[in-house]
Design a protein around this motif. Structure first.
Motif, PDB file in Angstrom:
ATOM      1  N   VAL A   1       0.872  -1.166   0.000  1.00 33.41           N
ATOM      2  CA  VAL A   1       0.000   0.000   0.000  1.00 33.41           C
ATOM      3  C   VAL A   1       0.911   1.218   0.000  1.00 33.41           C
ATOM      4  O   VAL A   1       1.784   1.350   0.857  1.00 33.41           O
ATOM      5  CB  VAL A   1      -0.938   0.018   1.224  1.00 33.41           C
ATOM      6  N   VAL A   2       0.725   2.089  -0.980  1.00 35.41           N
ATOM      7  CA  VAL A   2       1.530   3.296  -1.123  1.00 35.41           C
ATOM      8  C   VAL A   2       0.620   4.500  -0.913  1.00 35.41           C
ATOM      9  O   VAL A   2      -0.466   4.572  -1.496  1.00 35.41           O
ATOM     10  CB  VAL A   2       2.190   3.358  -2.524  1.00 35.41           C
ATOM     11  N   TYR A   3       1.063   5.426  -0.088  1.00 36.39           N
ATOM     12  CA  TYR A   3       0.344   6.683   0.098  1.00 36.39           C
ATOM     13  C   TYR A   3       1.173   7.806  -0.509  1.00 36.39           C
ATOM     14  O   TYR A   3       2.378   7.891  -0.281  1.00 36.39           O
ATOM     15  CB  TYR A   3       0.113   6.977   1.583  1.00 36.39           C
ATOM     16  N   LEU A   4       0.514   8.634  -1.284  1.00 38.54           N
ATOM     17  CA  LEU A   4       1.132   9.815  -1.887  1.00 38.54           C
ATOM     18  C   LEU A   4       0.348  11.038  -1.439  1.00 38.54           C
ATOM     19  O   LEU A   4      -0.886  11.021  -1.425  1.00 38.54           O
ATOM     20  CB  LEU A   4       1.102   9.729  -3.416  1.00 38.54           C
ATOM     21  N   ARG A   5       1.059  12.090  -1.082  1.00 43.76           N
ATOM     22  CA  ARG A   5       0.388  13.321  -0.681  1.00 43.76           C
ATOM     23  C   ARG A   5      -0.215  13.999  -1.904  1.00 43.76           C
ATOM     24  O   ARG A   5       0.439  14.147  -2.942  1.00 43.76           O
ATOM     25  CB  ARG A   5       1.355  14.271   0.022  1.00 43.76           C
ATOM     26  N   ARG A   6      -1.473  14.363  -1.777  1.00 47.70           N
ATOM     27  CA  ARG A   6      -2.124  15.094  -2.873  1.00 47.70           C
ATOM     28  C   ARG A   6      -1.327  16.346  -3.194  1.00 47.70           C
ATOM     29  O   ARG A   6      -0.800  17.004  -2.320  1.00 47.70           O
ATOM     30  CB  ARG A   6      -3.550  15.474  -2.491  1.00 47.70           C
ATOM     31  N   GLY A   7      -1.238  16.640  -4.491  1.00 48.79           N
ATOM     32  CA  GLY A   7      -0.545  17.837  -4.932  1.00 48.79           C
ATOM     33  C   GLY A   7       0.923  17.625  -5.252  1.00 48.79           C
ATOM     34  O   GLY A   7       1.598  18.568  -5.675  1.00 48.79           O
ATOM     35  N   LEU A   8       1.450  16.414  -5.067  1.00 48.00           N
ATOM     36  CA  LEU A   8       2.868  16.168  -5.376  1.00 48.00           C
ATOM     37  C   LEU A   8       3.163  16.484  -6.838  1.00 48.00           C
ATOM     38  O   LEU A   8       2.446  16.038  -7.738  1.00 48.00           O
ATOM     39  CB  LEU A   8       3.241  14.704  -5.120  1.00 48.00           C
ATOM     40  N   SER A   9       4.213  17.224  -7.081  1.00 44.30           N
ATOM     41  CA  SER A   9       4.557  17.612  -8.452  1.00 44.30           C
ATOM     42  C   SER A   9       5.028  16.427  -9.285  1.00 44.30           C
ATOM     43  O   SER A   9       5.039  16.496 -10.504  1.00 44.30           O
ATOM     44  CB  SER A   9       5.637  18.700  -8.433  1.00 44.30           C
ATOM     45  N   THR A  10       5.405  15.324  -8.639  1.00 42.21           N
ATOM     46  CA  THR A  10       5.844  14.144  -9.393  1.00 42.21           C
ATOM     47  C   THR A  10       4.674  13.385 -10.015  1.00 42.21           C
ATOM     48  O   THR A  10       4.882  12.566 -10.905  1.00 42.21           O
ATOM     49  CB  THR A  10       6.638  13.179  -8.480  1.00 42.21           C
ATOM     50  N   LEU A  11       3.465  13.671  -9.562  1.00 48.26           N
ATOM     51  CA  LEU A  11       2.279  13.041 -10.146  1.00 48.26           C
ATOM     52  C   LEU A  11       1.869  13.777 -11.415  1.00 48.26           C
ATOM     53  O   LEU A  11       2.034  14.998 -11.506  1.00 48.26           O
ATOM     54  CB  LEU A  11       1.109  13.077  -9.149  1.00 48.26           C
ATOM     55  N   PRO A  12       1.305  13.067 -12.395  1.00 49.24           N
ATOM     56  CA  PRO A  12       0.778  13.756 -13.573  1.00 49.24           C
ATOM     57  C   PRO A  12      -0.268  14.792 -13.150  1.00 49.24           C
ATOM     58  O   PRO A  12      -1.005  14.594 -12.178  1.00 49.24           O
ATOM     59  CB  PRO A  12       0.141  12.633 -14.389  1.00 49.24           C
ATOM     60  N   ALA A  13      -0.336  15.884 -13.869  1.00 42.69           N
ATOM     61  CA  ALA A  13      -1.213  17.005 -13.501  1.00 42.69           C
ATOM     62  C   ALA A  13      -2.666  16.578 -13.297  1.00 42.69           C
ATOM     63  O   ALA A  13      -3.336  17.078 -12.395  1.00 42.69           O
ATOM     64  CB  ALA A  13      -1.120  18.103 -14.559  1.00 42.69           C
ATOM     65  N   ASP A  14      -3.156  15.635 -14.095  1.00 36.84           N
ATOM     66  CA  ASP A  14      -4.562  15.243 -13.973  1.00 36.84           C
ATOM     67  C   ASP A  14      -4.818  14.302 -12.785  1.00 36.84           C
ATOM     68  O   ASP A  14      -5.953  13.955 -12.508  1.00 36.84           O
ATOM     69  CB  ASP A  14      -5.064  14.610 -15.269  1.00 36.84           C
ATOM     70  N   GLN A  15      -3.772  13.905 -12.068  1.00 37.13           N
ATOM     71  CA  GLN A  15      -3.923  13.034 -10.897  1.00 37.13           C
ATOM     72  C   GLN A  15      -3.538  13.714  -9.593  1.00 37.13           C
ATOM     73  O   GLN A  15      -3.874  13.227  -8.515  1.00 37.13           O
ATOM     74  CB  GLN A  15      -3.015  11.794 -11.048  1.00 37.13           C
ATOM     75  N   ARG A  16      -2.850  14.835  -9.679  1.00 41.22           N
ATOM     76  CA  ARG A  16      -2.264  15.489  -8.505  1.00 41.22           C
ATOM     77  C   ARG A  16      -3.227  15.761  -7.375  1.00 41.22           C
ATOM     78  O   ARG A  16      -2.895  15.568  -6.216  1.00 41.22           O
ATOM     79  CB  ARG A  16      -1.671  16.831  -8.938  1.00 41.22           C
ATOM     80  N   ASP A  17      -4.382  16.251  -7.702  1.00 40.80           N
ATOM     81  CA  ASP A  17      -5.306  16.684  -6.660  1.00 40.80           C
ATOM     82  C   ASP A  17      -6.432  15.702  -6.391  1.00 40.80           C
ATOM     83  O   ASP A  17      -7.327  15.974  -5.602  1.00 40.80           O
ATOM     84  CB  ASP A  17      -5.865  18.063  -7.020  1.00 40.80           C
ATOM     85  N   THR A  18      -6.393  14.544  -7.035  1.00 35.76           N
ATOM     86  CA  THR A  18      -7.418  13.534  -6.847  1.00 35.76           C
ATOM     87  C   THR A  18      -7.208  12.821  -5.515  1.00 35.76           C
ATOM     88  O   THR A  18      -6.097  12.440  -5.170  1.00 35.76           O
ATOM     89  CB  THR A  18      -7.369  12.504  -7.999  1.00 35.76           C
ATOM     90  N   HIS A  19      -8.293  12.647  -4.763  1.00 37.80           N
ATOM     91  CA  HIS A  19      -8.246  11.918  -3.497  1.00 37.80           C
ATOM     92  C   HIS A  19      -8.677  10.476  -3.754  1.00 37.80           C
ATOM     93  O   HIS A  19      -9.413  10.202  -4.697  1.00 37.80           O
ATOM     94  CB  HIS A  19      -9.193  12.567  -2.475  1.00 37.80           C
TER      95      HIS A  19
END
Length: 136
Positions: free
Chosen positions: A49-67
């Protein structure tokens, strides 16, 4: 293709809170962590199980703010009633009581501090739990 490992990756606001919930109440171990990231594992879980903080710049722009809304993190367990009693004893709020479905599934749910649903399940249907090969 050969799959060597599996993980579910969830975007949350507070990585530390979700990671702590899984380690404290479900026996996961932190395998790796950095600012805005935690990878947890359990030898018997079959996935990380991996947790990523919302808004991380390493995520693609269309996924960054998705919860991680709408997802259920489900774990098949051997003794559902014991797990229910244990979690209640640890002060975890049960958000869906123990239910029994006509197809043989029994389950209850809790939510982590970020609202991620964790469901514990056992399976009494013919042939065991779908996808696990386990017969009960």
């Amino acid at each position: 293709m050969k799959i060597t490992s599996s993980a579910v990756s969830l975007n949350v606001d507070d990585v530390t809170a979700s990671a702590g919930f899984l380690t404290r109440h479900f026996g996961f171990t932190e395998l790796m962590a950095a600012d805005g990231f935690a990878s947890l594992g359990r030898e018997d879980a079959g996935m990380h199980v991996v947790y990523l903080r919302r808004g991380l710049s390493t995520l693609p722009a269309d996924q960054r703010d998705t919860h991680a809304a709408g997802l259920i993190l489900a774990f098949v367990v051997d003794d559902l009633e014991d797990e229910l009693a244990r979690l209640q004893g640890e002060g975890v709020t049960i958000t869906m009581p123990l239910t029994v479905e006509e197809w043989g599934e029994r389950a209850f749910q809790v939510r982590d501090p970020n609202g991620v649903i964790v469901q514990l399940v056992d399976w009494n249907g013919p042939g065991g739990h779908p996808g696990t090969g386990n017969v009960h």
